[in-house]
Write a protein that holds these residues in place. Sequence first.
Motif, mmCIF file in Angstrom:
data_model
loop_
_atom_site.group_PDB
_atom_site.id
_atom_site.type_symbol
_atom_site.label_atom_id
_atom_site.label_comp_id
_atom_site.label_asym_id
_atom_site.label_seq_id
_atom_site.Cartn_x
_atom_site.Cartn_y
_atom_site.Cartn_z
ATOM 1 N N PRO A 67 0.824 -1.211 0.000
ATOM 2 C CA PRO A 67 0.000 0.000 0.000
ATOM 3 C C PRO A 67 0.862 1.266 0.000
ATOM 4 C CG PRO A 67 -0.738 -1.541 1.690
ATOM 5 C CD PRO A 67 0.556 -2.065 1.152
ATOM 6 N N GLU A 68 0.266 2.373 -0.390
ATOM 7 C CA GLU A 68 1.007 3.633 -0.539
ATOM 8 C C GLU A 68 1.669 4.125 0.735
ATOM 9 O OE1 GLU A 68 -0.980 6.847 -2.506
ATOM 10 O OE2 GLU A 68 -1.771 5.529 -4.064
ATOM 11 N N ASP A 69 1.128 3.778 1.893
ATOM 12 C CA ASP A 69 1.692 4.281 3.147
ATOM 13 C C ASP A 69 2.835 3.417 3.680
ATOM 14 O OD1 ASP A 69 -0.171 2.221 3.654
ATOM 15 O OD2 ASP A 69 -0.457 2.913 5.722
ATOM 16 N N LEU A 70 3.192 2.362 2.961
ATOM 17 C CA LEU A 70 4.275 1.469 3.375
ATOM 18 C C LEU A 70 5.373 1.473 2.326
ATOM 19 C CD1 LEU A 70 2.169 -1.579 4.638
ATOM 20 C CD2 LEU A 70 3.069 0.338 5.981
ATOM 21 N N ARG A 71 6.581 1.059 2.746
ATOM 22 C CA ARG A 71 7.735 1.004 1.844
ATOM 23 C C ARG A 71 8.432 -0.341 1.976
ATOM 24 N NH1 ARG A 71 5.298 4.723 0.528
ATOM 25 N NH2 ARG A 71 5.902 6.886 0.346
ATOM 26 N N VAL A 72 9.015 -0.792 0.882
ATOM 27 C CA VAL A 72 9.814 -2.021 0.853
ATOM 28 C C VAL A 72 11.279 -1.622 0.938
ATOM 29 C CG1 VAL A 72 10.426 -4.075 -0.489
ATOM 30 C CG2 VAL A 72 8.107 -3.120 -0.650
ATOM 31 N N ARG A 73 12.019 -2.269 1.823
ATOM 32 C CA ARG A 73 13.452 -2.022 1.945
ATOM 33 C C ARG A 73 14.164 -3.362 2.042
ATOM 34 N NH1 ARG A 73 11.883 2.089 0.322
ATOM 35 N NH2 ARG A 73 12.045 4.141 1.284
ATOM 36 N N SER A 74 15.386 -3.413 1.526
ATOM 37 C CA SER A 74 16.166 -4.649 1.646
ATOM 38 C C SER A 74 17.540 -4.335 2.209
ATOM 39 C CB SER A 74 16.281 -5.367 0.295
ATOM 40 O OG SER A 74 16.950 -4.571 -0.636
ATOM 41 N N ARG A 75 18.027 -5.308 2.998
ATOM 42 C CA ARG A 75 19.376 -5.289 3.567
ATOM 43 C C ARG A 75 19.667 -4.001 4.334
ATOM 44 N NH1 ARG A 75 22.495 -9.603 1.539
ATOM 45 N NH2 ARG A 75 23.550 -9.231 3.491
ATOM 46 N N MET A 76 18.694 -3.554 5.142
ATOM 47 C CA MET A 76 18.868 -2.406 6.036
ATOM 48 C C MET A 76 18.681 -2.891 7.465
ATOM 49 S SD MET A 76 19.363 0.653 4.567
ATOM 50 C CE MET A 76 18.660 1.875 5.657
ATOM 51 N N THR A 77 19.514 -2.417 8.375
ATOM 52 C CA THR A 77 19.364 -2.819 9.767
ATOM 53 C C THR A 77 18.156 -2.138 10.396
ATOM 54 O OG1 THR A 77 20.875 -1.081 10.522
ATOM 55 C CG2 THR A 77 21.834 -3.270 10.108
ATOM 56 N N ILE A 78 17.644 -2.789 11.435
ATOM 57 C CA ILE A 78 16.563 -2.213 12.220
ATOM 58 C C ILE A 78 16.975 -2.237 13.693
ATOM 59 C CG2 ILE A 78 14.694 -2.697 10.607
ATOM 60 C CD1 ILE A 78 14.030 -5.212 12.163
#
Length: 192
Positions: A67-78
């Motif tokens: 959905p528009e209010d979410l983002r996909v990220r890869s290989r990032m620490t949390i």
Amino acid sequence: MEDDIEELPSWVRPPPEGFVAEDLDRLPGLPNHAELIDGSLVFFAYQTAIHSCAVYLFSSALQHWVPEDLRVRSRMTIILDEDQRPEPDVTIIRLPGEDAPDRTFYWGKDVILAIEVVSRDTRSRDRKRKPLLYAEAGIPHFWLVETETGRLVVHVHELDPAAGAYVLTGVHQDRLKLTVPFDLDIDLTDLA
């Protein structure tokens, strides 16, 4: 002979209290994709082709469904807490504002879904330790992706808030079709 001995970086010896999340941004010469688990630095072996293809598949396919209010990220620490800063292979995050281009981490409270693609050197952390950490941080969805057979098998988990642990809600092999955390339909055989 002693001149041939290379000086080790200072971070090879952890401080007595262990490292903290902010150290990943401050330690000089730290290898790419280091993570912090229980106050200890963890490094990754070289990525296999199937691992790379799986991360790409989820990153690109989820872009279509998120959905528009979410983002996909890869290989990032949390950052989950002071001594926990894991690096999931793929995450879905809620971004509470503009995404800074020089960002090096996201906060666990903003993560909707964490995806771990199991590889030989990460299997114990991915299957045992990281799900516990993600559940403790309240991340509502967790997918564990197995690749040992050369095909993707996705174990979908949802957080049971009463138990504070993940519950397996399905195992998917050729197709991943779900309605939570949002509607999606991913062909798991499309690894090209």
